[in-house]
Scaffold this motif. Structure first.
Motif, mmCIF file in Angstrom:
data_model
loop_
_atom_site.group_PDB
_atom_site.id
_atom_site.type_symbol
_atom_site.label_atom_id
_atom_site.label_comp_id
_atom_site.label_asym_id
_atom_site.label_seq_id
_atom_site.Cartn_x
_atom_site.Cartn_y
_atom_site.Cartn_z
ATOM 1 N N THR A 5 85.462 70.794 41.236
ATOM 2 C CA THR A 5 86.436 69.990 40.539
ATOM 3 C C THR A 5 86.630 68.872 41.342
ATOM 4 O O THR A 5 86.734 67.569 40.651
ATOM 5 N N MET A 6 86.496 68.840 42.753
ATOM 6 C CA MET A 6 86.605 67.424 43.449
ATOM 7 C C MET A 6 85.651 66.642 43.304
ATOM 8 O O MET A 6 85.782 65.487 43.370
ATOM 9 N N LEU A 7 84.116 66.954 43.305
ATOM 10 C CA LEU A 7 83.248 66.155 42.894
ATOM 11 C C LEU A 7 83.466 65.397 41.560
ATOM 12 O O LEU A 7 83.215 64.423 41.360
ATOM 13 N N HIS A 8 83.883 66.162 40.654
ATOM 14 C CA HIS A 8 83.869 65.674 39.068
ATOM 15 C C HIS A 8 85.080 64.608 39.314
ATOM 16 O O HIS A 8 84.949 63.561 38.506
ATOM 17 N N ALA A 9 86.283 64.922 39.759
ATOM 18 C CA ALA A 9 87.369 64.115 40.159
ATOM 19 C C ALA A 9 86.906 62.676 40.803
ATOM 20 O O ALA A 9 87.625 61.735 40.364
ATOM 21 N N ARG A 10 86.213 62.811 41.499
ATOM 22 C CA ARG A 10 85.710 61.648 42.274
ATOM 23 C C ARG A 10 84.411 60.822 41.524
ATOM 24 O O ARG A 10 83.893 59.862 42.013
ATOM 25 N N GLY A 11 84.148 61.551 40.521
ATOM 26 C CA GLY A 11 82.951 60.731 39.712
ATOM 27 C C GLY A 11 81.562 61.084 40.154
ATOM 28 O O GLY A 11 80.688 60.214 40.134
ATOM 29 N N VAL A 12 81.408 61.769 41.358
ATOM 30 C CA VAL A 12 80.076 62.348 41.968
ATOM 31 C C VAL A 12 79.252 62.990 41.039
ATOM 32 O O VAL A 12 77.822 62.848 41.038
ATOM 33 N N ASP A 14 79.464 65.994 37.521
ATOM 34 C CA ASP A 14 80.395 66.539 36.588
ATOM 35 C C ASP A 14 80.014 68.193 36.943
ATOM 36 O O ASP A 14 79.210 68.551 37.507
#
Length: 51
Positions: A5-12, A14
Motif C-alpha cells: 500500500t505504501m509503495l502504491h501510494a507513492r507511485g513506486v 502498484d
C-alpha cells in the motif's frame, strides 16, 4: 499489505506488480523452506484478490 500500500501510494509500484513479485519470490523461497514459500504465496494471492 502495508508495504504494498505504501509503495502504491507513492507511485513506486502498484499492488498487482508487488503481488506478482512476491509470488515469484515465494517460488524461490520454497526451494529452501516449503512452509515459508507457502506463506508468501498465500500473501501474494490475498494481495491479488484484495485489489
Amino acid at each position: 499489505m502495508l508495504l504494498a500500500t505504501m509503495l502504491h501510494a507513492r507511485g513506486v509500484m502498484d499492488m498487482e506488480e508487488f503481488a506478482g513479485t512476491l509470488a515469484v519470490f515465494s517460488v524461490v523461497v520454497t526451494e529452501d523452506n516449503a512452509a515459508e514459500g507457502d506463506i508468501l504465496a498465500v500473501w501474494a494471492g490475498l494481495m491479488k484478490d484484495g485489489r
